[in-house]
Design a protein around this motif. Structure first.
Motif, short mmCIF file in Angstrom:
data_model
loop_
_atom_site.label_atom_id
_atom_site.label_comp_id
_atom_site.label_asym_id
_atom_site.label_seq_id
_atom_site.Cartn_x
_atom_site.Cartn_y
_atom_site.Cartn_z
N GLN A 131 -7.65 10.95 -15.18
CA GLN A 131 -6.98 9.82 -15.84
C GLN A 131 -5.49 10.09 -16.03
OE1 GLN A 131 -7.81 6.66 -16.83
NE2 GLN A 131 -9.70 6.98 -15.69
N ALA A 132 -5.12 11.36 -16.20
CA ALA A 132 -3.71 11.69 -16.43
C ALA A 132 -2.85 11.46 -15.20
CB ALA A 132 -3.58 13.15 -16.88
N LEU A 133 -3.49 11.14 -14.07
CA LEU A 133 -2.74 10.87 -12.85
C LEU A 133 -2.72 9.38 -12.48
CD1 LEU A 133 -3.79 13.97 -10.72
CD2 LEU A 133 -1.65 13.59 -11.94
N VAL A 134 -3.22 8.53 -13.37
CA VAL A 134 -3.16 7.08 -13.15
C VAL A 134 -1.82 6.58 -13.70
CG1 VAL A 134 -4.23 4.85 -13.63
CG2 VAL A 134 -5.67 6.90 -13.37
N THR A 135 -1.03 5.89 -12.88
CA THR A 135 0.27 5.44 -13.36
C THR A 135 0.11 4.34 -14.42
OG1 THR A 135 0.53 3.65 -11.77
CG2 THR A 135 1.31 5.84 -11.08
N PRO A 136 1.08 4.22 -15.33
CA PRO A 136 1.05 3.11 -16.29
C PRO A 136 1.04 1.74 -15.59
CG PRO A 136 2.66 4.77 -16.96
CD PRO A 136 2.17 5.18 -15.60
N GLN A 137 1.68 1.64 -14.43
CA GLN A 137 1.69 0.37 -13.69
C GLN A 137 0.26 -0.05 -13.31
OE1 GLN A 137 3.13 0.32 -9.53
NE2 GLN A 137 4.60 -1.24 -10.20
N ASP A 160 -3.81 6.80 -3.05
CA ASP A 160 -2.82 5.75 -2.84
C ASP A 160 -3.43 4.68 -1.93
OD1 ASP A 160 0.41 5.24 -2.81
OD2 ASP A 160 -0.56 4.57 -0.97
N VAL A 166 1.06 -4.17 -3.78
CA VAL A 166 0.43 -2.87 -3.63
C VAL A 166 1.02 -1.96 -4.71
CG1 VAL A 166 -0.03 -0.93 -2.09
CG2 VAL A 166 0.21 -3.25 -1.15
N LEU A 167 0.16 -1.32 -5.49
CA LEU A 167 0.60 -0.43 -6.58
C LEU A 167 0.28 1.00 -6.17
CD1 LEU A 167 -0.78 -2.52 -9.60
CD2 LEU A 167 1.36 -2.81 -8.32
N PRO A 168 1.31 1.82 -5.95
CA PRO A 168 1.05 3.15 -5.38
C PRO A 168 0.34 4.07 -6.35
CG PRO A 168 3.37 2.93 -6.00
CD PRO A 168 2.74 1.57 -6.19
N GLY A 169 -0.26 5.12 -5.81
CA GLY A 169 -0.96 6.13 -6.60
C GLY A 169 -0.72 7.50 -6.01
N ILE A 170 -1.20 8.53 -6.71
CA ILE A 170 -1.07 9.91 -6.21
C ILE A 170 -2.12 10.11 -5.13
CG2 ILE A 170 -1.17 12.35 -6.82
CD1 ILE A 170 1.11 10.97 -8.24
#
Lengths: 253, 253
Positions: free
Chosen positions: B15-21, B82, B110-114
Motif C-alpha cells: 500500500q505504501a507504493l500506491v500514489t495519492p493520485q 504501471d 492513465v494514472l502511472p504506478g511503480i
C-alpha cells in the motif's frame, strides 16, 4: 553508531505522484540531500537539515550523504523520478564500493518513484505498452559511439525508445545527432512524443512524426519517446491517444 | 452523458507504493474493473461496484469498462504495477480504436504506478542505473522468434534487461529457452536478479550468476533482471547491493 540512508524518488513533479513510502521517509529524516531543484520540492520541516548541491556533483553528494548516515543521522537523498533510473542510486553504490569500511554498516534503501518515461507515457496514452528500452543521451559518462550503437540496435529490435536527458546547454549537439541517426533507419512517419515537465504547471506534450521533429523541441526537462514501428496516434473527440498495441501483426489479441 | 475512465497502476503490491493520485481515483470511482487479484487489492467501499474478471480477458474487460464509462459511470480499471507497461492501458486504447463512436467522448486518463522492474531494482540496489530494456516474455501476442531476436539485440547493445511474465503454467518453456539464448551470448558470470512479489509478504529476492540460474527460479509473480556486462554485486555487512555503474570503463565518473 550508524544511521540510515534512503535514496528516494520524488516522481516527475506533482505531489500526487509521490508515494506514501517516500513521504514517510522524508518525515523521518534528519537530513535531506540532493540537487537543489529537487531539495526545493521537499516541504521545509523544523529541525530537518537541507543540503542542496549543484548538478554533476553526484559522487560528492553521495559521499556526503553516506558520511552523514555513518555519523548516526537519518538521511534521505532525493532524486527526481525514480532514483534507480539515471539518478542517485547508482552513484551511492559507486561511492560505497570505493568508500571507507565504516560505511559498510550503514543501512541503505532505495525507494522507487514514478520515472519520467512512465509519467510521460501515461499522459500520452500507452506508447510503452509493448517492449521498450531507456537510453540516457548524456555523453558525460559514456562515449557517443556507444549511444549511437544502442540507438541503431534498439531500432533494429523495434523497441519503443525512451530518451532521457536529450539536450542541455552543455550538450546541445547529441539530440540533433540522434534525430539524424533515426532518419537513417526509420521512415519519416515514425511517431515521436516530446513530454516536458509532466505533472507540473509547465507540462507540455507534443506528438510529431520524425519528419517534423527538430532538436529544439527538447530541453533538459523533456523526456522523448520514439515509438516503435507499430506505435499509432488514435484521434478522438475527448483527446488523442498515442499507443503501441500489445500484439504484433498477424497475432490475434 | 459520458462518464470517465481512469486506468490506474496499483504498484507492485504494498500500500505504501500506491500514489495519492491513484488512491484519489479509487475513492471517486463508482466502478472498479480488473483482473480479480488486482481488484482484491482495492479496499471495499459502500456503493462502489466491483467487476473482477479472469486473466487473458483484457480486451473484453476494456470494452466492459468503456461501456460503463460511456453510460455515465466513473470507472477505474486497475492494473498491477504501471498500467502502461504490459498492462491494461494499451488494451483500452485498442478497444477504443475498434469500438463504437459513442466511446469517443469518454474522458480517458492513465494514472502511472511503480512498475515491477523498478520496485525490484530498488530492493536490489540499482541494476537499471545505466541503459536498459524491458521485454515481455509472454508469447501470447507475439511470436517467440521476435522475443529471441530482441534478447540477442539487447545483449548486443549491452542493456540490462528486465523480463516480465517470464514463466507461467501455460508457458513453461519460454524462460528455459531464454536462459539457453543467454548462455550462447553471455559468459557464465553474468548476474541475474530474480525478484518475486516485491513489497508483499511473499517477497523473495535472489541474485545468481547465469551459470547457476535455472528456469524454476521464476514464476508468474517474478520479474527477472539480467544485468549488463558491467552490473556487479557489492558485498557489504549491511546487505549486498546489485548495481550497474553510471559510467562505462575508461570514462571517469
Amino acid at each position: 553508531m550508524s544511521g540510515w540512508l534512503a535514496i528516494a524518488g520524488l516522481g516527475p513533479g506533482g505531489q500526487a505522484l509521490v508515494t506514501p513510502q517516500v513521504a514517510a521517509a522524508l518525515e523521518a529524516a534528519s537530513d535531506v540531500v540532493g540537487y537543489f531543484p529537487y531539495v526545493d520540492r521537499v516541504p521545509v520541516r523544523a529541525g530537518q537539515a537541507r543540503h542542496a548541491s549543484d548538478n554533476r556533483e553526484e559522487l560528492a553528494r553521495a559521499r556526503h550523504a553516506l558520511a552523514l548516515a555513518a555519523s548516526g543521522r537519518g538521511v534521505v537523498v532525493v532524486s527526481s523520478g525514480d532514483p534507480g533510473v539515471f539518478a542517485m542510486a547508482s552513484a551511492v553504490c559507486e561511492a560505497l564500493e570505493h568508500g571507507p569500511a565504516a560505511w559498510g554498516d550503514v543501512e541503505v534503501q532505495v525507494l522507487p518513484g514514478i520515472t519520467a518515461m512512465l509519467a510521460a507515457s501515461a499522459r500520452a496514452g500507452a506508447p510503452l505498452g509493448h517492449d521498450f528500452c531507456a537510453i540516457n543521451l548524456s555523453d558525460n559518462l559514456k562515449p557517443w559511439t556507444l549511444i549511437e550503437r544502442r540507438l541503431r540496435l534498439a531500432v533494429e529490435a523495434d523497441f519503443a525508445i525512451a530518451l532521457y536527458n536529450p539536450r542541455s546547454r552543455s550538450r546541445p549537439e547529441g539530440f540533433a545527432r540522434t534525430l539524424a541517426v533515426l532518419r537513417e533507419v526509420c521512415t519519416d512517419d515514425r511517431l515521436i512524443l516530446f513530454a516536458r515537465a509532466v505533472s507540473t504547471p509547465d507540462e507540455h506534450l507534443e506528438v510529431v512524426p520524425l519528419g517534423a521533429a527538430h532538436a529544439e523541441m527538447a530541453d533538459m526537462r523533456t523526456v522523448v519517446i520514439i515509438g516503435s514501428s507499430l506505435t499509432r496516434l488514435l484521434q478522438r473527440p475527448a483527446g488523442a491517444l498515442l499507443y503501441t498495441p500489445r500484439a504484433t501483426p498477424g497475432v490475434a489479441p
